[in-house]
Design a protein around this motif. Structure first.
Motif, mmCIF file in Angstrom:
data_model
loop_
_atom_site.group_PDB
_atom_site.id
_atom_site.type_symbol
_atom_site.label_atom_id
_atom_site.label_comp_id
_atom_site.label_asym_id
_atom_site.label_seq_id
_atom_site.Cartn_x
_atom_site.Cartn_y
_atom_site.Cartn_z
ATOM 1 N N THR A 5 -7.340 -1.144 5.260
ATOM 2 C CA THR A 5 -7.438 -2.334 4.412
ATOM 3 C C THR A 5 -8.111 -1.977 3.075
ATOM 4 O O THR A 5 -7.681 -2.434 2.007
ATOM 5 N N PHE A 6 -9.145 -1.167 3.133
ATOM 6 C CA PHE A 6 -9.830 -0.744 1.909
ATOM 7 C C PHE A 6 -8.870 0.007 0.986
ATOM 8 O O PHE A 6 -8.789 -0.275 -0.215
ATOM 9 N N PHE A 8 -5.595 0.029 1.036
ATOM 10 C CA PHE A 8 -4.500 -0.836 0.610
ATOM 11 C C PHE A 8 -4.937 -1.727 -0.553
ATOM 12 O O PHE A 8 -4.249 -1.837 -1.559
ATOM 13 N N SER A 9 -6.104 -2.341 -0.432
ATOM 14 C CA SER A 9 -6.594 -3.209 -1.515
ATOM 15 C C SER A 9 -6.942 -2.383 -2.760
ATOM 16 O O SER A 9 -6.745 -2.837 -3.892
ATOM 17 N N SER A 10 -7.424 -1.161 -2.578
ATOM 18 C CA SER A 10 -7.689 -0.288 -3.732
ATOM 19 C C SER A 10 -6.381 0.057 -4.446
ATOM 20 O O SER A 10 -6.321 0.067 -5.681
ATOM 21 N N VAL A 12 -3.603 -1.759 -4.422
ATOM 22 C CA VAL A 12 -3.120 -2.974 -5.084
ATOM 23 C C VAL A 12 -3.877 -3.192 -6.389
ATOM 24 O O VAL A 12 -3.285 -3.511 -7.432
ATOM 25 N N ALA A 13 -5.186 -3.030 -6.374
ATOM 26 C CA ALA A 13 -6.006 -3.220 -7.586
ATOM 27 C C ALA A 13 -5.618 -2.212 -8.660
ATOM 28 O O ALA A 13 -5.497 -2.557 -9.847
#
Length: 116
Positions: A5-6, A8-10, A12-13
């Motif tokens: 999750t970390f 993936f969100s990194s 995306v950002a």
């Protein structure tokens, strides 16, 4: 799971950030924006050139005034002027002079009416 999750969100950002940067750069490179930027640069350059020209003109004017003062002192033009009027001159009566010598071609060597 937290690790995925970390990352993936990194990702995306980072993708959002990169997309935003690219879109801003593309917007700056449109013909209209390039024309506006070029016009603004030209106006700024013209303003700087005008300021330098005005400064140069003022320097020339100051140096010219200084040189004129030096020349006035050297020529004695800076001396105080005597405001008193000169004494009136006495003119003697003009006698009737003999003008026949000017009419005689033998003694008068220069004739203006003569062809050259």
């Amino acid at each position: 799971m937290f690790r995925r999750t970390f990352w993936f969100s990194s990702g995306v950002a980072a993708g959002v950030w990169a997309t935003t940067k690219v879109n801003r750069k593309l917007k700056q490179l449109t013909p209209d924006n390039l024309a506006v930027a070029a016009a603004n640069k030209a106006v700024e350059a013209g303003g700087r050139l005008k300021d330098r020209a005005v400064g140069f003109a003022l320097d020339v004017r100051d140096n010219m005034a200084q040189r004129e003062a030096e020349l006035d002192d050297a020529l004695g033009l800076g001396a105080p002027v005597d405001r008193e009027l000169p004494a009136p001159r006495r003119h003697t009566a003009i006698e009737n002079r003999d003008t026949s010598r000017y009419l005689d071609r033998t003694t008068y060597t220069h004739n203006r009416n003569e062809d050259h």
